[in-house]
Design a protein around this motif. Sequence first.
Motif, PDB file in Angstrom:
ATOM      1  N   UNK A 187      12.146   0.165   4.022  1.00  0.00           N
ATOM      2  CA  UNK A 187      12.067   1.325   2.470  1.00  0.00           C
ATOM      3  C   UNK A 187      11.260   0.607   1.383  1.00  0.00           C
ATOM      4  N   UNK A 188      11.108  -0.642   1.689  1.00  0.00           N
ATOM      5  CA  UNK A 188      10.583  -1.687   1.410  1.00  0.00           C
ATOM      6  C   UNK A 188       8.844  -1.810   1.199  1.00  0.00           C
ATOM      7  N   UNK A 189       8.767  -0.175   0.985  1.00  0.00           N
ATOM      8  CA  UNK A 189       6.833  -0.437   1.323  1.00  0.00           C
ATOM      9  C   UNK A 189       6.212  -1.129   0.448  1.00  0.00           C
ATOM     10  N   UNK A 190       6.322  -1.714  -0.843  1.00  0.00           N
ATOM     11  CA  UNK A 190       5.591  -2.550  -1.527  1.00  0.00           C
ATOM     12  C   UNK A 190       5.226  -0.917  -2.857  1.00  0.00           C
ATOM     13  N   UNK A 191       4.629  -1.757  -3.702  1.00  0.00           N
ATOM     14  CA  UNK A 191       3.352  -0.821  -4.380  1.00  0.00           C
ATOM     15  C   UNK A 191       2.523   0.124  -3.892  1.00  0.00           C
ATOM     16  N   UNK A 192       1.553  -0.912  -2.978  1.00  0.00           N
ATOM     17  CA  UNK A 192       0.329   0.073  -2.715  1.00  0.00           C
ATOM     18  C   UNK A 192       0.842   0.110  -1.388  1.00  0.00           C
ATOM     19  N   UNK A 193       1.442   1.026  -0.353  1.00  0.00           N
ATOM     20  CA  UNK A 193       1.123   0.700   0.677  1.00  0.00           C
ATOM     21  C   UNK A 193       0.107   1.521   1.625  1.00  0.00           C
ATOM     22  N   UNK A 194      -0.484   0.605   2.002  1.00  0.00           N
ATOM     23  CA  UNK A 194      -1.067   1.213   2.725  1.00  0.00           C
ATOM     24  C   UNK A 194      -1.104   1.492   4.320  1.00  0.00           C
ATOM     25  N   UNK A 195      -2.064   2.187   4.984  1.00  0.00           N
ATOM     26  CA  UNK A 195      -1.501   3.166   6.216  1.00  0.00           C
ATOM     27  C   UNK A 195      -2.344   2.022   7.535  1.00  0.00           C
ATOM     28  N   UNK A 196      -1.227   1.890   8.758  1.00  0.00           N
ATOM     29  CA  UNK A 196      -1.448   1.621   9.703  1.00  0.00           C
ATOM     30  C   UNK A 196      -0.524  -0.043  10.034  1.00  0.00           C
ATOM     31  N   UNK A 197      -0.091  -0.484   8.845  1.00  0.00           N
ATOM     32  CA  UNK A 197       1.511  -1.099   9.235  1.00  0.00           C
ATOM     33  C   UNK A 197       2.017  -1.661   9.731  1.00  0.00           C
ATOM     34  N   UNK A 198       2.429  -2.705  10.972  1.00  0.00           N
ATOM     35  CA  UNK A 198       3.335  -2.211  11.923  1.00  0.00           C
ATOM     36  C   UNK A 198       4.814  -3.377  11.414  1.00  0.00           C
ATOM     37  N   UNK A 199       5.360  -2.100  11.737  1.00  0.00           N
ATOM     38  CA  UNK A 199       6.874  -3.184  11.779  1.00  0.00           C
ATOM     39  C   UNK A 199       7.428  -4.089  11.996  1.00  0.00           C
ATOM     40  N   UNK A 200       7.402  -4.916  11.393  1.00  0.00           N
ATOM     41  CA  UNK A 200       8.031  -6.353  11.548  1.00  0.00           C
ATOM     42  C   UNK A 200       9.480  -6.797  12.527  1.00  0.00           C
TER      43      UNK A 200
END
Length: 513
Positions: A187-200
């Motif tokens: 749920x911590x997507x940040x202010x400007x989430x960008x597509x393609x980010x991988x889960x840590x």
Amino acid sequence: MGDLLEDWRLANVVSFFRKRCKEKPGNYERVVDIWNVLPEKAVDTGTLATFKQHLNEYLKYQAIAGYGPGAEPLLQWELGVHVEVADIFPFLQLAHTLIIVRRLCASDMAIIAPVFSRHELPNSGLYLLVTKSAFNSNNEKWYDVKPKLCTILNGDCENIALRNIVLTNRHVILLTTHGLFVSHNLLDVGENPKPGRQIEYYRSKLLPSPGQSSSTSGSERVRLWFTHYCFTENTDNPADFLSLTMTTFTFTSELRKINTCFYGTSPFKEWKMCSPPHTEYIPDIITALWDQQRNTLIILSYLALSSKFRAKVTLRKFNEDFTLRKMKAFPEFYFSDEHFLPNGMFMYPNTYTVYVFGSQVWFSNDGGISFELLLKLKNDFVEKIITCPRNNAVIFITILQNVYYTRPGLARYASLRIFKEGLSTLHCDHLGMLMKITLLENSPTGLKIHFLDLLDLISEDDASFSRPLALQFLTSTKAMFFEYISWIENEEGARPMFSNYHIGKMLQQRLWF
């Protein structure tokens, strides 16, 4: 009335498939663009701008806080490295089980995880499929999470294999042969989430790696238990709760079985024992579930009494620091049948209905205080439960692939005719549609989806009467039925078959010759 504005006649309408036959227009729903039905000409600029601002803030809050249909965090993250199904299908067809997990608040989103009986596949990965449309399109993607886990293990990931997966409201949790891995808060997507980010991911210290295991002369079985709930109407956003049971078999002078249980809350970096401290006797715990509404831990365990095993359910309250109180919240419930072998426990979402399943199925409508027998199996064992919250359906699947259907809190069940086809599993989508999912080569996603109708699948139920009925008319419009129960059955605790389930039903007489 005047002329109708042209903008009022326009709408951006998108039809999407809802259920059943795709050729019938009635099985589609429409989504209308709000800005085409609420044009700027009908509302002054200031009001429209304020409305847009509040709507955008609300949608943004949904995405961050986990509310509504746009809240599913999997839409904003990639589980791992994207792979093509044609490249990995030779490995997929070697799997023996398909696990499907979903989040209750957005059940059109689901993850499929193939589980292999052997982990002698050094060249294979840990494959997961994500659907964002309840398998109603061919946009599903396969991912490989092995590279991420190998980085955490510093390359020591040979023969790593998936054993189970849990999708909570905030995390993806992977149980593997090399330990327990937990994702960061999705749920911590940040202010400007960008597509393609991988889960840590990070590795939990609760389970040792194979090289650090202290049980060199035994084996272990680890199971994860998650209480599904949707906090759409709860602004406090309670923490995710997960329990873990570990059964250890040691082979020294004699075979010994030890059950231990731990529980933790998000972010699952600290774990506590399921038994309160300073307890004189700790029984073998099978599972433990969190009752969020009463803030209690429902513990299913068994203990030996005079060389006989008895299963029981215990409820304990939590303290403010989420530690267990020593005093029980309610008196313990002991299951009357000493031959009952429990396998697990499940709590129906957002209710007090609890199911204990195994060689029998028992249910409770008061959160585990008392139980009633629902189903008694012969030479079979319930190993899996599927729920359809949309139409209040509960489905039990046994190890012999027998399928039974009931509704929450109902003391009746029906047997379903479902034929197993290759490597397949059952899933219930967000519209309450039951589907059978099968691995299929040469399909765009590697899957074959077959929709099932529950009413058509019912082969037999227990609503009929196996004992004789005697009819007595009280008036010209009222009658009373008497059900015959023998003395032997009465001593064994026979239950009358009449219940509220028969209200509105028509009784049909069966003639015996």
